[in-house]
Motif scaffolding. Structure first.
Motif, PDB file in Angstrom:
ATOM      1  N   THR A  26       5.432  -9.495 -32.611  1.00 39.10           N
ATOM      2  CA  THR A  26       5.359  -8.031 -32.698  1.00 39.10           C
ATOM      3  C   THR A  26       4.122  -7.589 -33.465  1.00 39.10           C
ATOM      4  O   THR A  26       3.766  -6.417 -33.424  1.00 39.10           O
ATOM      5  N   ARG A  33       3.256  -6.804 -28.012  1.00 42.38           N
ATOM      6  CA  ARG A  33       4.098  -5.600 -28.111  1.00 42.38           C
ATOM      7  C   ARG A  33       4.114  -4.858 -26.781  1.00 42.38           C
ATOM      8  O   ARG A  33       5.168  -4.410 -26.323  1.00 42.38           O
ATOM      9  N   ASP A  34       2.948  -4.718 -26.158  1.00 45.65           N
ATOM     10  CA  ASP A  34       2.871  -4.047 -24.858  1.00 45.65           C
ATOM     11  C   ASP A  34       3.670  -4.799 -23.806  1.00 45.65           C
ATOM     12  O   ASP A  34       4.366  -4.192 -22.980  1.00 45.65           O
ATOM     13  N   CYS A  78       7.410  -4.141 -24.408  1.00 53.61           N
ATOM     14  CA  CYS A  78       7.785  -2.779 -24.018  1.00 53.61           C
ATOM     15  C   CYS A  78       7.769  -2.607 -22.503  1.00 53.61           C
ATOM     16  O   CYS A  78       8.677  -1.985 -21.936  1.00 53.61           O
ATOM     17  N   GLN A  79       6.759  -3.145 -21.832  1.00 54.97           N
ATOM     18  CA  GLN A  79       6.688  -3.037 -20.370  1.00 54.97           C
ATOM     19  C   GLN A  79       7.834  -3.792 -19.709  1.00 54.97           C
ATOM     20  O   GLN A  79       8.422  -3.311 -18.740  1.00 54.97           O
ATOM     21  N   LYS A  96       9.871   5.267 -20.657  1.00 51.97           N
ATOM     22  CA  LYS A  96       8.775   4.879 -21.541  1.00 51.97           C
ATOM     23  C   LYS A  96       9.392   4.221 -22.778  1.00 51.97           C
ATOM     24  O   LYS A  96      10.262   4.798 -23.429  1.00 51.97           O
ATOM     25  N   VAL A  97       8.935   3.019 -23.082  1.00 54.35           N
ATOM     26  CA  VAL A  97       9.456   2.266 -24.226  1.00 54.35           C
ATOM     27  C   VAL A  97       8.322   2.082 -25.229  1.00 54.35           C
ATOM     28  O   VAL A  97       7.228   1.646 -24.862  1.00 54.35           O
ATOM     29  N   GLU A  98       8.585   2.427 -26.475  1.00 53.93           N
ATOM     30  CA  GLU A  98       7.606   2.259 -27.547  1.00 53.93           C
ATOM     31  C   GLU A  98       8.232   1.456 -28.678  1.00 53.93           C
ATOM     32  O   GLU A  98       9.410   1.640 -28.993  1.00 53.93           O
ATOM     33  N   MET A  99       7.433   0.578 -29.270  1.00 60.11           N
ATOM     34  CA  MET A  99       7.896  -0.182 -30.414  1.00 60.11           C
ATOM     35  C   MET A  99       7.510   0.574 -31.678  1.00 60.11           C
ATOM     36  O   MET A  99       6.361   0.979 -31.840  1.00 60.11           O
ATOM     37  N   LEU A 113      12.935   0.117 -31.314  1.00 59.93           N
ATOM     38  CA  LEU A 113      12.348   0.626 -30.080  1.00 59.93           C
ATOM     39  C   LEU A 113      12.784   2.063 -29.860  1.00 59.93           C
ATOM     40  O   LEU A 113      13.893   2.451 -30.232  1.00 59.93           O
ATOM     41  N   ILE A 172      13.232   4.547 -26.641  1.00 60.31           N
ATOM     42  CA  ILE A 172      13.273   4.593 -25.181  1.00 60.31           C
ATOM     43  C   ILE A 172      13.372   6.054 -24.777  1.00 60.31           C
ATOM     44  O   ILE A 172      14.363   6.724 -25.066  1.00 60.31           O
TER      45      ILE A 172
END
Length: 158
Positions: free
Chosen positions: A81, A87-88, A91-92, A109-112, A124, A126
């Motif tokens: 992480t 990380r990308d 998330c993808q 869309k997912v972000e850490m 995360l 979402i």
């Protein structure tokens, strides 16, 4: 006019919920908040499952990628992480799994979220739209990977 007024009989529960429950609560329909909680529970099941690594074997079979055979997320062992590229990828991968297995959500869309205080936990966000025909309702889910149990806990933001 809010969605609960637009849909006075509520939203329909999932087939899985209707088959498993013995109570009649699913007959009255769900409120918008109950619908969000239902999606959060299903996302929790999805994120706590790991898919088999069959990349080369299923390349010629596009429908297999969306089947129950590929339910879950990839195993993140070996990914860091701390690395933006990893990380990308995480998330993808999660966004693709949600898109394939949660048909009630669109534009995922997912972000850490990085927390310097608790580096052991993975947080995360979402963001998506719940497909409520003919409307799309924005929704945000918070997912927290607990380091002790290695299980995700997901909650819908109000």
């Amino acid at each position: 006019m809010n969605l609960d007024q637009l849909y006075p009989y509520g939203f329909r529960t999932t087939l899985f919920d209707r088959l498993l429950t013995t109570e009649d609560y699913h007959l009255k329909g769900l409120s918008l908040q109950e619908l969000r909680e239902s999606v959060a529970a299903d996302l929790e099941d999805l994120l706590n499952s790991r898919m088999a690594s069959l990349h080369e074997q299923i390349d010629d079979f596009s429908l297999v990628k969306k089947s129950i055979m590929q339910f879950g997320i990839i195993d993140f062992v070996g990914l860091s992480t701390a690395n933006p590229s990893d990380r990308d990828k995480i998330c993808q991968s999660i966004a693709q799994s949600i898109a394939a297995h949660e048909p009630r959500l669109r534009q995922i869309k997912v972000e850490m979220l990085l927390d310097e205080q608790d580096m052991g936990a993975l947080c995360l966000s979402i963001q998506a739209y719940i497909n409520i025909h003919p409307l799309y309702e924005p929704v945000i889910f918070d997912a927290l990977l607990k380091p002790t149990t290695q299980q995700y806990v997901i909650s819908a933001r109000a």
